[in-house]
Design a protein around this motif. Structure first.
Motif, PDB file in Angstrom:
ATOM      1  N   SER A 275       0.840  -1.198   0.000  1.00  0.00           N
ATOM      2  CA  SER A 275       0.000   0.000   0.000  1.00  0.00           C
ATOM      3  C   SER A 275       0.873   1.245   0.000  1.00  0.00           C
ATOM      4  N   TYR A 276       0.397   2.256  -0.699  1.00  0.00           N
ATOM      5  CA  TYR A 276       1.085   3.539  -0.684  1.00  0.00           C
ATOM      6  C   TYR A 276       0.045   4.593  -0.318  1.00  0.00           C
ATOM      7  N   GLY A 277       0.168   5.127   0.878  1.00  0.00           N
ATOM      8  CA  GLY A 277      -0.790   6.138   1.338  1.00  0.00           C
ATOM      9  C   GLY A 277      -2.172   5.571   1.629  1.00  0.00           C
ATOM     10  N   GLY A 278      -2.273   4.235   1.773  1.00  0.00           N
ATOM     11  CA  GLY A 278      -3.567   3.636   2.114  1.00  0.00           C
ATOM     12  C   GLY A 278      -4.503   3.494   0.931  1.00  0.00           C
ATOM     13  N   ARG A 279      -4.068   3.896  -0.275  1.00  0.00           N
ATOM     14  CA  ARG A 279      -4.945   3.877  -1.451  1.00  0.00           C
ATOM     15  C   ARG A 279      -4.239   3.294  -2.683  1.00  0.00           C
ATOM     16  N   GLN A 280      -3.053   3.814  -2.953  1.00  0.00           N
ATOM     17  CA  GLN A 280      -2.343   3.409  -4.167  1.00  0.00           C
ATOM     18  C   GLN A 280      -1.479   2.174  -3.903  1.00  0.00           C
ATOM     19  N   MET A 281      -0.940   1.616  -4.990  1.00  0.00           N
ATOM     20  CA  MET A 281      -0.026   0.476  -4.890  1.00  0.00           C
ATOM     21  C   MET A 281       1.392   0.948  -5.202  1.00  0.00           C
ATOM     22  N   LEU A 282       2.301   0.714  -4.272  1.00  0.00           N
ATOM     23  CA  LEU A 282       3.720   0.921  -4.565  1.00  0.00           C
ATOM     24  C   LEU A 282       4.221  -0.395  -5.156  1.00  0.00           C
ATOM     25  N   VAL A 283       4.889  -0.323  -6.302  1.00  0.00           N
ATOM     26  CA  VAL A 283       5.367  -1.550  -6.932  1.00  0.00           C
ATOM     27  C   VAL A 283       6.765  -1.334  -7.509  1.00  0.00           C
TER      28      VAL A 283
END
Ligand SMILES: Cc1cc2nc3c(=O)[nH]c(=O)nc-3n(C[C@H](O)[C@H](O)[C@H](O)COP(=O)(O)OP(=O)(O)OC[C@H]3O[C@@H](n4cnc5c(N)ncnc54)[C@H](O)[C@@H]3O)c2cc1C
Length: 396
Positions: A260-268
């Protein structure tokens, strides 16, 4: 005239800041940290911050496990209520399909369980309950580590540094070490900087990709190369929430890791080899759109709704990669008084509390919690490498 410290630490990333705090905590009275830039602004600021104890190299498990205990209650660990690690304890899920990564995964999970680490084996349905935006239909083995997640490396570096200052450590920013001072026997007696000479009986180098400077200063080879990696944040139709675990996909060509990135986006990002740079430098590099499309396609293969995801942000970061993708820790026999820590090869944040403590112990001549012998620089001469069973890459 400067007060002579007992120990000088070069570099204030997560490793140098952790060494400094642990030196003070272990009773060193006089510690000086010299940082060319600002605290935490080196490669630590580019980290994905994932914390796990999953490793195929068993030596790393002991360091990662001790470190997790520190991250879990970081303010208490450093004894400073203002300290924070930004921990999201969401767990770590790792899966492999039939193929070459299956047996290494089985062996690593068994080794973790044997050392008492809570690890669960999940069915695809159980995995989907934890990470419903992901498909597991081809997974032959899925491991879940509840005591894992991610945290913020810049916060950890600055928190260690502040707590160290509160214990009397001096940290000077904007001071570049440009050489080691040595006596007639070759023993380190301090460092040289444009702001003057600083004398100390022990120097700890926590210089990351810039550890190649040590080779210039001492003539001893430091087998580390700077390797640039790209990190993407994708905005998909379904949120990757903080409750969803970090996911390691051993089946994808890039051995992707996602969180999770910021609770919304996906860090990949890819967990394989990156772009080798000619010189150590952690400036931002270009991320070609072809690369974004390729990693995006790999992510969509696993997370079907991310077929329509957009790129929200991206950055590059530089790993300090050694030939076996594991760090060099400890004394350099040819240079008495020098202790080094470099070559974390993209997985040093999760080890930083325990590494800081064992290096501080080594610098002060105390027994170390974990043996540093496997991490010795000599291993590249003797061939006793710490190569992981997943092949080249930061999962190690
Ligand atoms: C893109 C990316 C993703 C990552 N993801 C993860 C992850 O998910 N999990 C994980 O565990 N790890 C991860 N890592 C690795 C982890 O972040 C690093 O191992 C760790 O932050 C390194 O800390 P450091 O203190 O060694 O280095 P740095 O933060 O680079 O600090 C070194 C410092 O030394 C200073 N310095 C160097 N030479 C001199 C000199 N001559 N004089 C004075 N100062 C000097 C520099 O200015 C710098 O501030 C990742 C790294 C990157 C780049």
């Amino acid at each position: 005239m400067h007060n002579n410290p007992d120990v000088i630490v070069i570099g204030a990333g997560v490793i140098g800041a952790s060494v400094a705090w642990h030196l003070a905590a272990l009773g060193a009275r006089n510690v000086l940290v010299l940082e060319r830039g600002q605290i935490g602004n080196g490669t630590s600021s580019q980290s994905s911050g994932i914390l796990r104890t999953h490793y195929s190299v068993i030596e790393n498990v002991a360091l990662a496990r001790r470190s997790w205990s520190a991250f879990k209650d970081f303010a208490a660990y450093v004894g400073d209520e203002d300290a924070a690690a930004g921990l999201v304890p969401c767990g770590y899920l790792i899966a492999a399909p039939e193929g070459p990564k299956l047996e290494p995964l089985r062996a690593a999970l068994a080794a973790q369980q044997a050392s008492g680490i809570p690890v669960e084996l999940l069915t695809p349905q159980q995995a989907a309950e934890r990470l419903p935006i992901c498909r597991f239909d081809d997974a032959a083995l899925i491991g879940f580590e509840p005591e894992a997640g991610f945290a913020d490396a810049t916060l950890v570096a600055t928190s260690f540094a502040r707590a160290a200052r509160r214990r009397g450590v001096r940290i000077l920013e904007g001071v570049a070490v440009q050489g080691l001072l040595r006596d007639e026997h070759g023993r380190v007696t301090g460092v040289d900087t444009p702001q003057g000479r600083f004398h100390a009986g022990v120097v700890v180098s926590a210089q990351n990709i810039w550890a190649t400077e040590l080779a210039r200063w001492t003539g001893i080879a430091t087998p580390v190369k700077p390797e640039r990696h790209s990190v993407l944040a994708l905005e998909g139709p379904e949120a990757y929430t903080y409750q969803m675990p970090v996911y390691k996909d051993l089946g994808s060509p890039g051995m992707l890791y996602c969180r999770s990135y910021g609770g919304r986006q996906m860090l990949v990002s890819e967990g394989t080899v990156g772009e080798t740079l000619a010189e150590p430098d952690n400036e931002q590099g270009d991320i070609p759109m072809d690369y974004v499309a390729e990693v995006g396609a790999q992510a969509a293969e696993r997370f079907p709704s991310y077929e329509t995801a957009g790129l929200a942000s991206s950055w590059t970061g530089v790993y300090d990669v050694t030939p076996d993708w594991n760090p060099v820790l400890g004394r350099v026999p040819e240079v008495p008084g020098l202790v080094v820590a470099f070559g974390f090869s993209g997985h040093g944040f999760k080890l930083s509390p325990a590494v800081g403590r064992v290096l501080a112990q080594e610098a002060l001549g105390m027994p170390t919690d974990v043996s540093l012998a496997p991490y010795a620089l000599e291993r590249f001469r003797t061939g006793q490498l710490l190569t992981g069973s997943y092949g080249s890459g930061a999962v190690s």
